[in-house]
Design a protein around this motif. Structure first.
Motif, PDB file in Angstrom:
ATOM      1  N   ALA A  33      11.503  -5.290 -14.897  1.00 51.10           N
ATOM      2  CA  ALA A  33      10.849  -4.036 -15.295  1.00 51.10           C
ATOM      3  C   ALA A  33      10.259  -3.300 -14.101  1.00 51.10           C
ATOM      4  O   ALA A  33       9.553  -2.322 -14.274  1.00 51.10           O
ATOM      5  CB  ALA A  33       9.761  -4.312 -16.329  1.00 51.10           C
ATOM      6  N   SER A  34      10.540  -3.769 -12.875  1.00 50.86           N
ATOM      7  CA  SER A  34       9.898  -3.168 -11.699  1.00 50.86           C
ATOM      8  C   SER A  34      10.344  -1.729 -11.486  1.00 50.86           C
ATOM      9  O   SER A  34       9.574  -0.899 -11.002  1.00 50.86           O
ATOM     10  CB  SER A  34      10.192  -4.005 -10.453  1.00 50.86           C
TER      11      SER A  34
ATOM     12  N   GLN B 258       7.882   6.987  -4.887  1.00 52.27           N
ATOM     13  CA  GLN B 258       9.148   6.676  -4.225  1.00 52.27           C
ATOM     14  C   GLN B 258       8.972   5.511  -3.243  1.00 52.27           C
ATOM     15  O   GLN B 258       9.853   4.659  -3.099  1.00 52.27           O
ATOM     16  CB  GLN B 258       9.665   7.914  -3.479  1.00 52.27           C
ATOM     17  N   ALA B 259       7.825   5.503  -2.556  1.00 57.53           N
ATOM     18  CA  ALA B 259       7.560   4.406  -1.621  1.00 57.53           C
ATOM     19  C   ALA B 259       7.419   3.082  -2.367  1.00 57.53           C
ATOM     20  O   ALA B 259       7.877   2.032  -1.889  1.00 57.53           O
ATOM     21  CB  ALA B 259       6.304   4.701  -0.813  1.00 57.53           C
ATOM     22  N   LEU B 260       6.810   3.130  -3.550  1.00 60.25           N
ATOM     23  CA  LEU B 260       6.702   1.911  -4.364  1.00 60.25           C
ATOM     24  C   LEU B 260       8.094   1.438  -4.764  1.00 60.25           C
ATOM     25  O   LEU B 260       8.397   0.239  -4.680  1.00 60.25           O
ATOM     26  CB  LEU B 260       5.854   2.173  -5.604  1.00 60.25           C
ATOM     27  N   ALA B 261       8.942   2.381  -5.183  1.00 62.33           N
ATOM     28  CA  ALA B 261      10.307   2.019  -5.581  1.00 62.33           C
ATOM     29  C   ALA B 261      11.084   1.423  -4.415  1.00 62.33           C
ATOM     30  O   ALA B 261      11.969   0.586  -4.606  1.00 62.33           O
ATOM     31  CB  ALA B 261      11.038   3.241  -6.119  1.00 62.33           C
ATOM     32  N   GLY B 262      10.724   1.844  -3.202  1.00 65.45           N
ATOM     33  CA  GLY B 262      11.426   1.344  -2.032  1.00 65.45           C
ATOM     34  C   GLY B 262      10.860   0.058  -1.470  1.00 65.45           C
ATOM     35  O   GLY B 262      11.371  -0.460  -0.468  1.00 65.45           O
ATOM     36  N   THR B 263       9.800  -0.466  -2.096  1.00 60.53           N
ATOM     37  CA  THR B 263       9.206  -1.720  -1.627  1.00 60.53           C
ATOM     38  C   THR B 263      10.111  -2.885  -2.020  1.00 60.53           C
ATOM     39  O   THR B 263      10.249  -3.209  -3.204  1.00 60.53           O
ATOM     40  CB  THR B 263       7.794  -1.917  -2.223  1.00 60.53           C
TER      41      THR B 263
ATOM     42  N   ASN C  96       0.819  -1.219   0.000  1.00 58.97           N
ATOM     43  CA  ASN C  96       0.000   0.000   0.000  1.00 58.97           C
ATOM     44  C   ASN C  96       0.857   1.275   0.000  1.00 58.97           C
ATOM     45  O   ASN C  96       0.678   2.165   0.852  1.00 58.97           O
ATOM     46  CB  ASN C  96      -0.943  -0.004   1.213  1.00 58.97           C
ATOM     47  N   PRO C  97       1.778   1.425  -0.954  1.00 53.11           N
ATOM     48  CA  PRO C  97       2.644   2.614  -0.977  1.00 53.11           C
ATOM     49  C   PRO C  97       1.845   3.886  -1.249  1.00 53.11           C
ATOM     50  O   PRO C  97       0.888   3.870  -2.029  1.00 53.11           O
ATOM     51  CB  PRO C  97       3.610   2.302  -2.121  1.00 53.11           C
TER      52      PRO C  97
END
Length: 397
Positions: free
Chosen positions: A267-268, A255-260, A250-251
């Motif tokens: 391709a992430s 940036q939070a998604l990239a840090g997951t 649940n980013p």
């Protein structure tokens, strides 16, 4: 080692088709795809063998129009090993057999313990094949020589195998069984597209709430679109588990998604804008998916005794009867009768006569020979299951 080459030139292709047209007897056909590497299930190599003609390896992307090959072999029997896997790819090339012989299916009907091509070739001809390239990326160009030999061997012995199995079918009085099975394989309609294919995401059961499901759907659609555009298997871009992990995390920002940490795949990060836009779209959509989807899937048999005790009794009575018939015929139970068909008619009894049972089985897709072998005995088992201990069966007159 025999050297083989891939035919990609139009003139060479026409010459090969002429040679195949002048050959004798049925043709052996096989297809190599790039499953797990490419998005599509298209054929990347088509192998054909015919006696008095030889083995030919064709490059579908380079050739394009396969009409000359259809004209050359379209009036004779095509021999496959596991035809259902190859027919869809061949039909994309407008290659359509008039009749087939499936050596894998014949092997099952004959009760062979191992039905892979290498095992069947060894059983029938005493020849050992190596199967080390079955999961290769057949979109690779140029194809290595060892791969080409592997591909050629998939068809080189198939006609001899066909003849040996056909003789065994005659010995076991199963020729008519096989003919029905081959015809059913050839005419079987493709499965309709799933209504919500995104629900096949592995691990989706962990996701709770319609809004989170909407995000999962948007991520799946974004990955699917990119995979199709790149002609790459979706799981090679971002695995299912990574998509689900991203939803669960649940980013609240890109940036939070990239840090997951669990959001992985080649391709992430390179397509981070694409994935974040899917989050934005999923969180904004007004078309929320249903959390529970109606299904006609039957409950697992272990739950039947509580939910439908009469059906449970019928299934427990009929299943060993069908297994005994299969053992008598020396074939796997699932080839005698699809287990789901038996569960269906046990759950929702269509009637007590063999005719009722047979009609219901036919509607589900059972072949005539299967119905002839099983319907009466299933009907008898169902009747017996419906009798109480104080209700003896009526003696036959």
């Amino acid at each position: 080692m025999t050297e083989y080459s891939v035919i990609s030139d139009a003139e060479e292709f026409r010459a090969a088709c002429a040679a195949l047209a002048d050959g004798t007897g049925p043709v052996a056909v096989d297809v190599e795809r790039a499953s797990g590497f490419r998005y599509s299930q298209r054929a990347y190599l088509v192998q054909v063998f015919r006696r008095d003609a030889g083995v030919f390896l064709f490059d579908p992307p380079a050739i394009g129009d396969f009409a000359p090959l259809q004209d050359a072999i379209g009036s004779v029997e095509w021999v496959f090993h596991a035809a259902s896997q190859d027919l869809p790819s061949l039909r994309e090339l407008h290659l359509e057999p008039p009749t087939i012989f499936d050596t894998e299916l014949a092997s099952r009907l004959l009760g062979l313990e191992r039905v892979g091509l290498a095992a069947v070739v060894e059983h029938t001809l005493g020849i050992t094949l190596k199967k080390e390239h079955s999961a290769a990326d057949w979109s690779t160009r140029p194809l290595p020589d060892s791969w080409l030999e592997y591909a050629a061997l998939d068809v080189l012995h198939l006609i001899d195998v066909r003849d040996a199995l056909a003789a065994e079918l005659v010995e076991q009085n199963k020729t008519s069984f096989a003919e029905e099975e081959f015809a059913a394989t050839l005419t079987r309609a493709p499965k309709p597209p799933r209504e919500d294919p995104w629900r096949r995401l592995s691990g989706l059961h962990q996701v709770r709430g319609a809004r989170n499901l909407a995000v999962a759907r948007a991520l799946w659609q974004a990955r699917e679109s990119f995979a199709q555009e790149q002609d790459v298997s979706p799981g090679r871009l971002v695995p299912d588990r990574s998509l689900v992990a991203a939803v669960m995390a649940n980013p609240q920002s890109k940036q939070a998604l990239a840090g997951t940490k669990e959001f992985q795949g080649r391709a992430s990060r390179t397509q981070l804008d694409r994935w974040w836009q899917a989050f934005v779209d999923g969180r904004a959509t007004e078309e929320l998916p249903r959390e529970r989807v109606p299904s006609d899937t039957l409950p697992p048999p272990r739950a039947w005794v509580d939910r439908n005790p009469e059906a449970d009794a019928r299934l427990k009575a009929a299943r060993p009867v069908v297994e005994a018939i299969a053992e008598e015929l020396s074939m796997p139970t699932e080839n005698l009768l699809t287990p789901e068909y038996l569960r269906r008619i046990a759950w929702d009894l269509p009637g007590e006569s063999a005719e009722d049972i047979g009609e219901a089985l036919a509607a589900l897709g059972a072949r005539t020979w299967q119905i002839e072998q099983t319907a009466q005995k299933i009907a008898d088992a169902f009747v017996e299951a419906g009798q109480t201990p104080d209700e003896p069966s009526t003696p036959a007159s």
